[in-house]
Design a protein around this motif. Structure first.
Motif, short mmCIF file in Angstrom:
data_model
loop_
_atom_site.label_atom_id
_atom_site.label_comp_id
_atom_site.label_asym_id
_atom_site.label_seq_id
_atom_site.Cartn_x
_atom_site.Cartn_y
_atom_site.Cartn_z
N VAL A 117 0.84 -1.11 0.02
CA VAL A 117 0.05 0.15 -0.16
C VAL A 117 0.96 1.16 -0.04
CG1 VAL A 117 -1.87 1.22 1.23
CG2 VAL A 117 -1.66 -1.19 1.40
N ILE A 118 0.45 2.25 -0.88
CA ILE A 118 1.11 3.46 -0.97
C ILE A 118 0.35 4.51 -0.56
CG2 ILE A 118 2.65 5.09 -2.34
CD1 ILE A 118 3.47 2.81 -4.11
N ASN A 119 0.74 5.58 0.53
CA ASN A 119 -0.22 6.59 0.82
C ASN A 119 0.37 7.98 0.27
OD1 ASN A 119 -2.53 7.54 2.69
ND2 ASN A 119 -0.86 8.79 3.00
N GLY A 120 -0.55 8.55 -0.34
CA GLY A 120 -0.24 9.81 -1.28
C GLY A 120 -1.01 11.05 -0.73
N SER A 121 -0.56 11.59 0.47
CA SER A 121 -1.23 12.75 0.96
C SER A 121 -0.69 14.16 0.48
CB SER A 121 -1.22 12.81 2.44
OG SER A 121 -2.06 11.82 3.08
N PHE A 122 -0.82 14.21 -0.94
CA PHE A 122 -0.31 15.49 -1.72
C PHE A 122 -1.15 15.72 -2.78
CE2 PHE A 122 2.10 11.69 -2.62
CZ PHE A 122 2.13 11.52 -3.95
N GLY A 123 -0.74 16.59 -3.61
CA GLY A 123 -1.26 16.74 -4.73
C GLY A 123 -1.13 18.27 -5.38
N LYS A 124 -1.52 18.55 -6.57
CA LYS A 124 -1.32 19.97 -7.39
C LYS A 124 -2.03 19.93 -8.47
CE LYS A 124 2.89 18.29 -9.44
NZ LYS A 124 4.55 18.24 -9.64
N GLY A 125 -2.18 21.28 -8.74
CA GLY A 125 -3.17 21.63 -9.80
C GLY A 125 -2.22 21.73 -11.42
N PHE A 126 -0.92 21.67 -11.08
CA PHE A 126 -0.19 21.73 -12.63
C PHE A 126 0.70 20.65 -12.50
CE2 PHE A 126 -1.51 26.00 -12.07
CZ PHE A 126 -1.95 26.51 -13.61
N SER A 127 0.76 19.88 -13.58
CA SER A 127 1.73 18.68 -13.61
C SER A 127 2.35 18.15 -14.94
CB SER A 127 0.98 17.08 -13.09
OG SER A 127 1.80 16.33 -12.90
N GLU B 53 -9.40 22.27 -1.45
CA GLU B 53 -9.85 23.48 -2.03
C GLU B 53 -11.54 23.64 -2.00
OE1 GLU B 53 -6.10 22.73 -3.23
OE2 GLU B 53 -7.84 21.70 -3.77
N GLY B 54 -12.24 22.77 -1.47
CA GLY B 54 -13.39 22.40 -1.25
C GLY B 54 -14.35 22.85 -2.57
N ALA B 55 -13.73 22.02 -3.63
CA ALA B 55 -13.92 22.21 -5.23
C ALA B 55 -14.49 21.01 -5.58
CB ALA B 55 -12.69 22.74 -5.96
N ASP B 56 -15.15 20.82 -6.81
CA ASP B 56 -15.79 19.71 -7.63
C ASP B 56 -14.38 19.62 -8.63
OD1 ASP B 56 -16.83 18.02 -9.11
OD2 ASP B 56 -18.61 19.31 -9.83
N LEU B 57 -13.96 18.15 -8.30
CA LEU B 57 -12.71 17.75 -9.14
C LEU B 57 -13.06 17.37 -10.65
CD1 LEU B 57 -10.33 16.08 -6.67
CD2 LEU B 57 -10.37 18.33 -7.41
N ASP B 58 -14.45 17.17 -10.72
CA ASP B 58 -14.96 16.78 -12.01
C ASP B 58 -14.91 18.15 -13.00
OD1 ASP B 58 -15.23 14.33 -10.86
OD2 ASP B 58 -17.52 14.38 -10.95
N ASP B 59 -14.79 19.23 -12.65
CA ASP B 59 -14.75 20.28 -13.27
C ASP B 59 -13.48 20.66 -13.64
OD1 ASP B 59 -14.75 22.98 -14.10
OD2 ASP B 59 -15.98 23.82 -12.49
N PRO B 60 -13.32 20.50 -15.12
CA PRO B 60 -11.83 20.46 -15.55
C PRO B 60 -11.06 21.82 -14.95
CG PRO B 60 -13.42 20.14 -17.55
CD PRO B 60 -14.29 20.43 -15.99
N ALA B 61 -11.74 22.86 -14.51
CA ALA B 61 -11.11 23.83 -14.02
C ALA B 61 -10.48 23.59 -12.61
CB ALA B 61 -11.90 25.12 -13.78
N ASN B 62 -10.67 22.69 -12.27
CA ASN B 62 -10.22 22.13 -10.94
C ASN B 62 -9.31 20.81 -10.78
OD1 ASN B 62 -11.54 24.24 -9.62
ND2 ASN B 62 -13.28 23.02 -9.57
N PRO B 63 -8.23 20.75 -11.66
CA PRO B 63 -7.56 19.41 -11.80
C PRO B 63 -6.71 19.07 -10.20
CG PRO B 63 -6.14 21.23 -12.76
CD PRO B 63 -7.55 21.79 -12.43
N ASN B 64 -6.45 18.05 -10.19
CA ASN B 64 -5.72 17.44 -8.77
C ASN B 64 -4.83 16.60 -9.27
OD1 ASN B 64 -4.92 17.11 -6.17
ND2 ASN B 64 -6.46 15.51 -6.05
N PHE B 65 -3.55 16.53 -9.48
CA PHE B 65 -2.64 15.69 -9.81
C PHE B 65 -1.81 14.67 -8.56
CE2 PHE B 65 -2.86 18.47 -13.40
CZ PHE B 65 -3.23 17.42 -14.52
#
Length: 543
Positions: free
Chosen positions: A347-357, A384-396
């Motif tokens: 198992v790998i835990n990844g508690s991180f992310g960003k909007g540009f990748s 961000e309290g955002a809807d990730l399905d919206d292309p304006a809110n990417p999370n990589f």
């Protein structure tokens, strides 16, 4: 962006300154009772606050994961296999009293001899590896895109707009926090003088009869601040945290002239430039607490009389230092995932992310490599309290491109819950999305390990992901023949599915049931997951 924990008192506004100047039956749908049952308590006790994520929704009316119930009724006398869980994060306190006995140790390596004894490509990697070298403060990826002119003109323009906007906003927020800090400090000093003592209670404050408008204003400020914390010193500490947060944004994250990578010595945009970093993934600075907190949620030694209990027993924590105070590099994450896979993590835990990748393909390839080697990757959804399905809110990183089909079936993306069952159950900061978020788990105000043998509360989807990684480790310990894909679907399908509509992103005007804002519509339940795992392992249930 970077580690996903909620920021201190960032809901604070300048307006505050202006106001004062056993069972083996799957508990699949007990929801009819839960949704109509009044809460037994209005506030959590101290013990519940420190352990709420392990409590049971049916018994306690707190949306925990039924971990304690699972140990009491299912695991109790069973013996499981040791599961290696990689914490791909900031550095970790490897000497912590609650973690040192659960660390993964590379038996093929000899400490401190400067030789790659086990020929795995990494020198002196006793408890994991450090891909950051001696660096810690970093830019965000958007800033690096602007500085290095990465990608095409469209990407660069988008990144520049982000950097310019956020840099200006950080400057304003820092100034507001400094003003609020000074107002609270002045009010605190005035009240101490009025009362003739250095410490005082809310009752003391309420008993003051103000002789002038200035004292009335001071009392108003402090009374408002005490709705955030139990004491003014704690309030001041939180505001100082906010000042530091925005100072870091100005000095490092959005500063195009800063170069945090220089000390590492590699080219972070060349995946073939290897041999950098070192074998010591220990945290480098006092504020580097994120990896330690995450590790404790997964596997802090249970029932040892110390500060916190992890979700999973039978775990060996592999520390991989790859997440700085800023955005992680795609190269470090890709190599970190591969390191974890090659050295036995399940198992790998990844508690991180960003909007540009800009090198997302490197990470996608690493995730596929993990899938090919039966390793589960648990990822935080973001704050961000955002809807990730919206292309304006990417999370990589994620497990699909443009809301399309999953690239691999080994990724679980986790949103965060708060401890209050009902409409406020979804943490106000948690991202959501029917395509991009799989499940929800406890993530708001979670008590866990901190550097230097201490313990504290932190909140964020960063805390929800390791809770789920802990459940995954439990399943893989007691049912080792189940695949990563099976474990993923067991966790998703065995959770509880409340019908109550929850507030999204802290906006009371936006509500939805969990099935509309996640793939499963479920909150993770360890008790149910272990029962379903047993049935899948015995062939009684097919996923």
């Amino acid at each position: 962006m970077t580690p996903f924990f909620s920021r201190p008192l960032l809901g604070l506004s300048a307006g505050l300154l202006l106001m004062g100047c056993g069972s083996t039956a799957l508990v699949s749908t007990p929801i009819a009772n839960i949704d109509t049952t009044p809460l037994k308590i209005s506030d959590l006790t101290d013990a519940q606050k420190k352990n709420w994520g392990h409590l049971d929704l049916v018994a306690d009316t707190i949306p925990g994961m039924s971990v304690d119930k699972a140990y009491a009724e299912i695991i109790k006398n069973k013996k499981g296999e040791t599961v290696i869980v990689a914490v791909l994060d900031s550095g970790m306190d490897l000497d912590h009293e609650d973690l040192k006995d659960v660390l993964w140790t590379n038996r093929g390596e000899k400490a401190g001899d400067g030789i790659d004894n086990d020929k795995n490509g990494y020198i002196d990697d006793i408890h994991g590896y450090n891909f950051l070298g001696e660096s810690y403060n970093e830019q965000l990826e958007a800033t690096r895109i602007v500085k290095l002119k990465l990608g095409d003109a469209s990407l660069q323009a988008k990144a520049k707009a982000k950097v310019d906007s956020e840099y200006a906003k950080a400057g304003q927020q820092k100034q507001q926090y400094e003003q609020i800090y000074q107002a609270v400090k002045n009010a605190d000093d005035a009240v101490k003088k009025e009362l003739g003592k250095e410490t005082y209670t809310k009752k003391d404050l309420a008993a003051i009869e103000p002789k002038d408008e200035a004292m009335q204003q001071n009392i108003g400020i402090l009374t408002q601040m005490l709705t955030y914390e139990d004491s003014i010193p704690e309030v001041l500490e939180q505001i100082e945290g906010g000042i530091k947060y925005f100072s870091d944004q100005l000095n490092y994250n959005y500063n195009v002239d800063f170069n945090g990578r220089e000390v590492v010595g590699d080219d972070p945009y060349d995946i073939t430039d290897l041999g950098y970093g070192n074998g010591n993934p220990k945290n480098r600075v006092e504020d580097e607490s994120h990896g330690t907190h995450v590790a404790g949620i997964i596997a802090a030694k249970r029932n040892n009389g110390k500060g916190a209990n992890g979700v999973a027993n039978n775990v060996a924590i592999m520390s991989i230092r790859a997440v700085p105070n800023g955005d992680e590099y795609d190269k470090d994450i890709a190599l970190g995932i591969r390191y974890a896979v090659d050295n036995g993590a399940k198992v790998i835990n990844g508690s991180f992310g960003k909007g540009f990748s800009p090198k997302a393909e490197w990470v996608y390839d690493a995730i596929k490599y993990a899938a090919d080697n039966d390793v589960l990757f648990v990822h935080a959804a973001g704050n961000e309290g955002a809807d990730l399905d919206d292309p304006a809110n990417p999370n990589f990183p994620n497990d699909q491109v443009d809301n399309g089909p999953e690239i691999a079936d080994n990724v679980l993306t986790v949103g965060a819950l708060s401890s209050k069952y009902g409409s406020e159950m979804l943490a106000s900061f948690s991202n959501y999305g029917a395509v991009n978020v799989d499940v929800f788990a406890p993530g708001d105000e979670i008590y866990s390990t901190m550097p230097d043998n201490s313990y504290d509360f932190q909140g964020g989807t960063s805390m929800a992901a390791p809770a789920v990684a802990g459940v995954a480790a439990l399943i893989r310990s007691y049912y080792p023949k189940l695949t990563a894909s099976q474990v993923k679907h067991i966790i998703m399908e065995s959770g509880l599915a409340p019908r109550v509509k929850v507030i999204l992103g802290g906006d009371a005007a936006k509500t939805a049931s969990l099935d509309k804002v996640s793939t499963s519509g479920k909150i993770v339940n360890a008790y149910n997951a272990l029962i379903m795992a047993d049935n899948v392992a015995k062939g009684k249930i097919k996923l």
